[in-house]
Design an enzyme around this catalytic site. Sequence first.
Site, PDB file in Angstrom:
ATOM      1  CG  HIS A  93      31.296  74.592 120.464  1.00 48.39           C
ATOM      2  ND1 HIS A  93      32.321  74.978 121.305  1.00 48.39           N
ATOM      3  CD2 HIS A  93      31.889  73.959 119.423  1.00 48.39           C
ATOM      4  CE1 HIS A  93      33.482  74.581 120.789  1.00 48.39           C
ATOM      5  NE2 HIS A  93      33.244  73.973 119.642  1.00 48.39           N
ATOM      6  CE  LYS A 153      41.665  69.882 119.029  1.00 48.17           C
ATOM      7  NZ  LYS A 153      40.884  70.671 118.210  1.00 48.17           N
ATOM      8  NE  ARG A 209      35.058  76.964 112.825  1.00 48.57           N
ATOM      9  CZ  ARG A 209      36.029  76.505 113.573  1.00 48.57           C
ATOM     10  NH1 ARG A 209      36.243  77.052 114.742  1.00 48.57           N
ATOM     11  NH2 ARG A 209      36.824  75.541 113.162  1.00 48.57           N
ATOM     12  CB  SER A 269      37.888  75.842 121.705  1.00 49.04           C
ATOM     13  OG  SER A 269      36.545  75.479 121.728  1.00 49.04           O
TER      14      SER A 269
HETATM   15  O1  PNS Z   1      36.092  70.032 118.397  1.00 47.33           O
HETATM   16  P1  PNS Z   1      36.914  69.233 117.446  1.00 47.33           P
HETATM   17  O2  PNS Z   1      38.319  69.096 117.960  1.00 47.33           O
HETATM   18  O3  PNS Z   1      36.832  69.745 116.038  1.00 47.33           O
HETATM   19  O4  PNS Z   1      36.281  67.767 117.423  1.00 47.33           O
HETATM   20  C1  PNS Z   1      36.768  66.773 116.584  1.00 47.33           C
HETATM   21  C2  PNS Z   1      36.120  65.438 116.937  1.00 47.33           C
HETATM   22  C3  PNS Z   1      36.405  65.056 118.378  1.00 47.33           C
HETATM   23  C4  PNS Z   1      34.616  65.538 116.742  1.00 47.33           C
HETATM   24  C5  PNS Z   1      36.682  64.390 115.950  1.00 47.33           C
HETATM   25  O5  PNS Z   1      38.075  64.410 115.961  1.00 47.33           O
HETATM   26  C6  PNS Z   1      36.199  62.984 116.294  1.00 47.33           C
HETATM   27  O6  PNS Z   1      35.095  62.627 115.942  1.00 47.33           O
HETATM   28  N1  PNS Z   1      37.061  62.230 117.009  1.00 47.33           N
HETATM   29  C7  PNS Z   1      36.748  60.897 117.467  1.00 47.33           C
HETATM   30  C8  PNS Z   1      37.553  59.856 116.674  1.00 47.33           C
HETATM   31  C9  PNS Z   1      36.860  59.667 115.339  1.00 47.33           C
HETATM   32  O7  PNS Z   1      35.804  59.087 115.258  1.00 47.33           O
HETATM   33  N2  PNS Z   1      37.485  60.227 114.307  1.00 47.33           N
HETATM   34  C10 PNS Z   1      36.927  60.275 112.960  1.00 47.33           C
HETATM   35  C11 PNS Z   1      37.707  59.387 112.069  1.00 47.33           C
HETATM   36  S1  PNS Z   1      37.036  59.522 110.460  1.00 47.33           S
END
Ligand code: PNS
Length: 159
Positions: A17, A41, A90, A127
């Site tokens: 990150h 999660k 990745r 993570s």
């Molecule tokens: O570190 P992660 O778990 O891969 O992050 C995922 C995250 C939080 C960036 C993603 O799930 C997100 O943007 N969540 C907020 C809700 C949202 O806007 N979802 C996208 C719908 S298209």
Amino acid sequence: MRRVVCPGSFDPVTNGHLDIITRAATFCDEVIVAVAHNVSKRALFNADERVEMLAEVTKAQDNVRVARFDGLVVDFCRANNVSAIVKGLRAVSDFDYEMQMAQMNYSQAGVETLFMTTNPLYAFLSSSLVKEFAKYGGDVSGLVPEQVIDRLTSRVQEQ
Ligand code: PNS
């Protein structure tokens, strides 16, 4: 001002990150690291702890700031005058879901997503894997920033 957002759960922030955040900060005026509050999660660290760790590890970078958000990332972008989301990729396995989210975010809100290829040094890193490794006594130095090591090892021991 060219402002981008690096959203994620960051539970906890890894060196992968940090690499993406640091590289993003070289081509835009401001990077907002947006920490998702409601991650589906079960999180090891609560949102305030995740924000605190990120603030600590990015404190030397003047054009990086950390915030938390609830709900949609595109709403966060709109509220903060952000025109693009920056994500690290990745491997090909990341691509399908990330592309779907990027297209949804663009079609519904006009927010662009810029993908950066992860530094190969960190291509295997997540993570979740780091937490599992730490849980069974693995050495996580080199995988997460120094400031996170003690917090991670003690938290997994408490669980
Ligand atoms: O570190 P992660 O778990 O891969 O992050 C995922 C995250 C939080 C960036 C993603 O799930 C997100 O943007 N969540 C907020 C809700 C949202 O806007 N979802 C996208 C719908 S298209």
